[in-house]
Design a protein around this motif. Sequence first.
Motif, PDB file in Angstrom:
ATOM      1  N   GLN A 141       6.522   5.806  -8.451  1.00  0.00           N
ATOM      2  CA  GLN A 141       7.288   7.141  -8.151  1.00  0.00           C
ATOM      3  C   GLN A 141       8.114   7.281  -6.753  1.00  0.00           C
ATOM      4  N   ALA A 142       7.475   6.850  -5.777  1.00  0.00           N
ATOM      5  CA  ALA A 142       8.212   7.035  -4.637  1.00  0.00           C
ATOM      6  C   ALA A 142       9.158   6.009  -4.047  1.00  0.00           C
ATOM      7  N   TYR A 143       9.111   4.641  -4.928  1.00  0.00           N
ATOM      8  CA  TYR A 143      10.259   3.847  -4.800  1.00  0.00           C
ATOM      9  C   TYR A 143      11.371   4.224  -5.386  1.00  0.00           C
ATOM     10  N   LEU A 144      11.341   4.738  -6.711  1.00  0.00           N
ATOM     11  CA  LEU A 144      12.554   5.461  -7.456  1.00  0.00           C
ATOM     12  C   LEU A 144      12.996   6.706  -6.633  1.00  0.00           C
ATOM     13  N   THR A 145      11.976   7.626  -6.102  1.00  0.00           N
ATOM     14  CA  THR A 145      12.570   8.669  -5.498  1.00  0.00           C
ATOM     15  C   THR A 145      13.365   8.159  -4.301  1.00  0.00           C
ATOM     16  N   GLY A 146      12.836   7.193  -3.461  1.00  0.00           N
ATOM     17  CA  GLY A 146      13.444   6.752  -2.634  1.00  0.00           C
ATOM     18  C   GLY A 146      14.911   6.001  -2.721  1.00  0.00           C
ATOM     19  N   VAL A 179      -2.907   8.743   0.695  1.00  0.00           N
ATOM     20  CA  VAL A 179      -2.050   8.254  -0.376  1.00  0.00           C
ATOM     21  C   VAL A 179      -0.544   8.505   0.448  1.00  0.00           C
ATOM     22  N   MET A 180      -0.538   9.464   1.017  1.00  0.00           N
ATOM     23  CA  MET A 180       0.973   9.878   1.657  1.00  0.00           C
ATOM     24  C   MET A 180       1.067   8.797   2.719  1.00  0.00           C
ATOM     25  N   ASN A 181       0.203   8.547   3.553  1.00  0.00           N
ATOM     26  CA  ASN A 181       0.657   7.527   4.587  1.00  0.00           C
ATOM     27  C   ASN A 181       0.555   6.043   4.245  1.00  0.00           C
ATOM     28  N   ASN A 182      -0.107   5.841   3.049  1.00  0.00           N
ATOM     29  CA  ASN A 182      -0.569   4.368   2.908  1.00  0.00           C
ATOM     30  C   ASN A 182       0.561   4.004   1.680  1.00  0.00           C
ATOM     31  N   ILE A 183       0.610   4.932   0.831  1.00  0.00           N
ATOM     32  CA  ILE A 183       1.508   4.655  -0.408  1.00  0.00           C
ATOM     33  C   ILE A 183       2.941   5.282  -0.386  1.00  0.00           C
ATOM     34  N   ILE A 184       2.875   6.599  -0.417  1.00  0.00           N
ATOM     35  CA  ILE A 184       4.072   7.481  -0.815  1.00  0.00           C
ATOM     36  C   ILE A 184       5.094   7.389   0.309  1.00  0.00           C
ATOM     37  N   LEU A 185       4.724   7.517   1.339  1.00  0.00           N
ATOM     38  CA  LEU A 185       5.735   7.511   2.540  1.00  0.00           C
ATOM     39  C   LEU A 185       6.238   5.833   2.722  1.00  0.00           C
ATOM     40  N   PRO A 186       5.439   4.819   2.781  1.00  0.00           N
ATOM     41  CA  PRO A 186       6.026   3.401   2.753  1.00  0.00           C
ATOM     42  C   PRO A 186       7.003   3.075   1.364  1.00  0.00           C
ATOM     43  N   ALA A 187       6.360   3.508   0.389  1.00  0.00           N
ATOM     44  CA  ALA A 187       7.241   3.223  -0.774  1.00  0.00           C
ATOM     45  C   ALA A 187       8.616   4.083  -0.975  1.00  0.00           C
ATOM     46  N   PHE A 188       8.517   5.207  -0.493  1.00  0.00           N
ATOM     47  CA  PHE A 188       9.891   6.063  -0.387  1.00  0.00           C
ATOM     48  C   PHE A 188      10.763   5.173   0.555  1.00  0.00           C
ATOM     49  N   THR A 189      10.389   4.747   1.673  1.00  0.00           N
ATOM     50  CA  THR A 189      11.140   4.237   2.811  1.00  0.00           C
ATOM     51  C   THR A 189      11.688   2.780   2.252  1.00  0.00           C
ATOM     52  N   ILE A 199      19.358   2.650   6.715  1.00  0.00           N
ATOM     53  CA  ILE A 199      18.771   4.082   6.521  1.00  0.00           C
ATOM     54  C   ILE A 199      17.713   4.405   7.533  1.00  0.00           C
ATOM     55  N   THR A 200      17.839   5.675   7.897  1.00  0.00           N
ATOM     56  CA  THR A 200      16.513   6.052   8.704  1.00  0.00           C
ATOM     57  C   THR A 200      15.914   7.038   8.065  1.00  0.00           C
ATOM     58  N   VAL A 201      14.553   6.941   8.109  1.00  0.00           N
ATOM     59  CA  VAL A 201      13.694   7.993   7.239  1.00  0.00           C
ATOM     60  C   VAL A 201      13.095   9.115   8.130  1.00  0.00           C
ATOM     61  N   ASP A 202      13.306  10.503   8.229  1.00  0.00           N
ATOM     62  CA  ASP A 202      12.461  11.501   9.059  1.00  0.00           C
ATOM     63  C   ASP A 202      11.445  12.096   8.338  1.00  0.00           C
ATOM     64  N   LEU A 339      10.924  -6.036 -11.742  1.00  0.00           N
ATOM     65  CA  LEU A 339      10.608  -5.478 -10.325  1.00  0.00           C
ATOM     66  C   LEU A 339       9.151  -4.793 -10.365  1.00  0.00           C
ATOM     67  N   GLN A 340       8.278  -5.582  -9.815  1.00  0.00           N
ATOM     68  CA  GLN A 340       6.727  -5.317  -9.963  1.00  0.00           C
ATOM     69  C   GLN A 340       6.499  -4.432  -8.686  1.00  0.00           C
ATOM     70  N   LEU A 341       5.878  -3.280  -8.771  1.00  0.00           N
ATOM     71  CA  LEU A 341       5.745  -2.638  -7.563  1.00  0.00           C
ATOM     72  C   LEU A 341       4.043  -2.224  -7.802  1.00  0.00           C
ATOM     73  N   PRO A 342       3.055  -2.933  -7.266  1.00  0.00           N
ATOM     74  CA  PRO A 342       1.617  -2.643  -7.606  1.00  0.00           C
ATOM     75  C   PRO A 342       1.264  -1.512  -6.568  1.00  0.00           C
ATOM     76  N   SER A 343       0.420  -0.749  -7.265  1.00  0.00           N
ATOM     77  CA  SER A 343       0.111   0.720  -6.598  1.00  0.00           C
ATOM     78  C   SER A 343      -0.829   0.511  -5.182  1.00  0.00           C
ATOM     79  N   SER A 344      -1.156  -0.651  -5.073  1.00  0.00           N
ATOM     80  CA  SER A 344      -2.278  -0.886  -3.820  1.00  0.00           C
ATOM     81  C   SER A 344      -1.840  -2.291  -3.178  1.00  0.00           C
TER      82      SER A 344
END
Length: 344
Positions: A141-146, A179-189, A199-202, A339-344
Motif C-alpha cells: 500500500q505505502a510503496y504504491l502510494t509513495g 506499523v507507521m514507523n517500521n512499515i508505512i513510512l519506510p515503504a512510502f519513502t 526526493i525528500t520526505v517531510d 516486484l516483491q514487497l514482503p510485509s515485514s
Amino acid sequence: MKFIYIAVAVLLVLSGCSQKQTSQTKKIAVFIPGVASGNAVYQMLADGVKAAVDEYNKDTNKIAAEVTVIEAGTNQAEWAGKLTAVAATGEYAVIISSNPSLPDIAKPLTKQFPQQKFILLDAYCEGNHNIATIRYNQREQAYLTGYMAGLVTTATSKQMPFANQEKKAGLIAAQEYPVMNNIILPAFTEGIRAVDPEITVDFRIVGNWYDATKGAELARAMYQNGVDVILPIAGGASQGIIAAAEELHFYITWFDDNGFKKAPGYIISSTAMAQKRMAREATAQFLAGATVFGSAKTVGIQDGYIEFITDDPLYTSSVDEQIQESMQKVIDQITAGDLQLPSS
C-alpha cells in the motif's frame, strides 16, 4: 438480526456482571477503536460483519447470531479500558476489531478472560490461541502510494498543474506507532525514491486522530516548505489537510479506501483495502466454526485485498496519462510477482 450501537458507559456497568454467552444466540461484538461515522475503514468493518451475520441468519435452523457495535472513541489511551469492559461481560462469543495496535491491547485480556476470542483485522499476532489476525500488506500500500507521490512531485506543471519545482513529498500521521514507523513510512519513502532518489520526505505528527486544525497547520507548513503532495493517515485530522489542499492547491494521496470524492482534483490516488470483504469472510468463517485461532495471515495485491484504484473517473481525469501509465507498470510488476514487497 439485531445491529446495535451501544454506549461504552453501559458496557462499564455490565463489566461488573458475569453475564455469559448463552446457547440461544451467538453474540458478536464489533469493537471500533474510534467512531464509525466518517471513517470508511471502521464503517466497512461493521458493514462486513453485519453482512455475514445477515447471510448466516437466513438459515432458520441455526442458532441466531447478533451483532453489537461498540465505539471506543478517538482517545487511544481509553481503548484498553473499554475493550476490557467488553470482554469482562463474558457475553460475546467473539470480539472483532481492526487496528494495528489491538493485539497489544487484547493479549493481556486473553489471560484475564481465557474464554474470550478475538478476530483482529489490519493487525498481526501469531501464536496466541485466543486471537486470530489478518493484516493487509501495508508495505505494498505505502510503496504504491509513495511511487505515485514521487511521480507527481517530479511532474511538470503542464502534467500536474499544482506540482512545483521542488522534489518534496510529505506524510502526516495522527500518531507514531510500530506499523507507521517500521512499515508505512519506510515503504512510502521507498516508493518515492524508486522514482527519484533525490526526493525528500517531510514527516510530521498531529498527536491525535481528530484535530483537523492541527492537521491543516502541518499541511500549510509543509506546503510552505515546498511539499506539493501529501499522504495523510490521520483519521479526523485528515479533514484539515484536505481543506488546506483546497485552499493552497497541492495534491493528496489517499490511503485505505477510495477517497477521490472527498476532494476532486486534489486527491489524485487511492490505495484501498478490501476491509468489508475481509470482515464478511472472517465473520462467516467464525460462524462456521472454521476460524484458526493462533494464526496470523497476511493478504495483499495478489490476493485481491489491496487495490490501487485506476478506474475511477476522478483518477483518469485528474492524473496525467504518462503518470497513469507509469503507475500501471509498477502495479503489474507487483501483481505478477516481479516486484516483491514482503510485509515485514
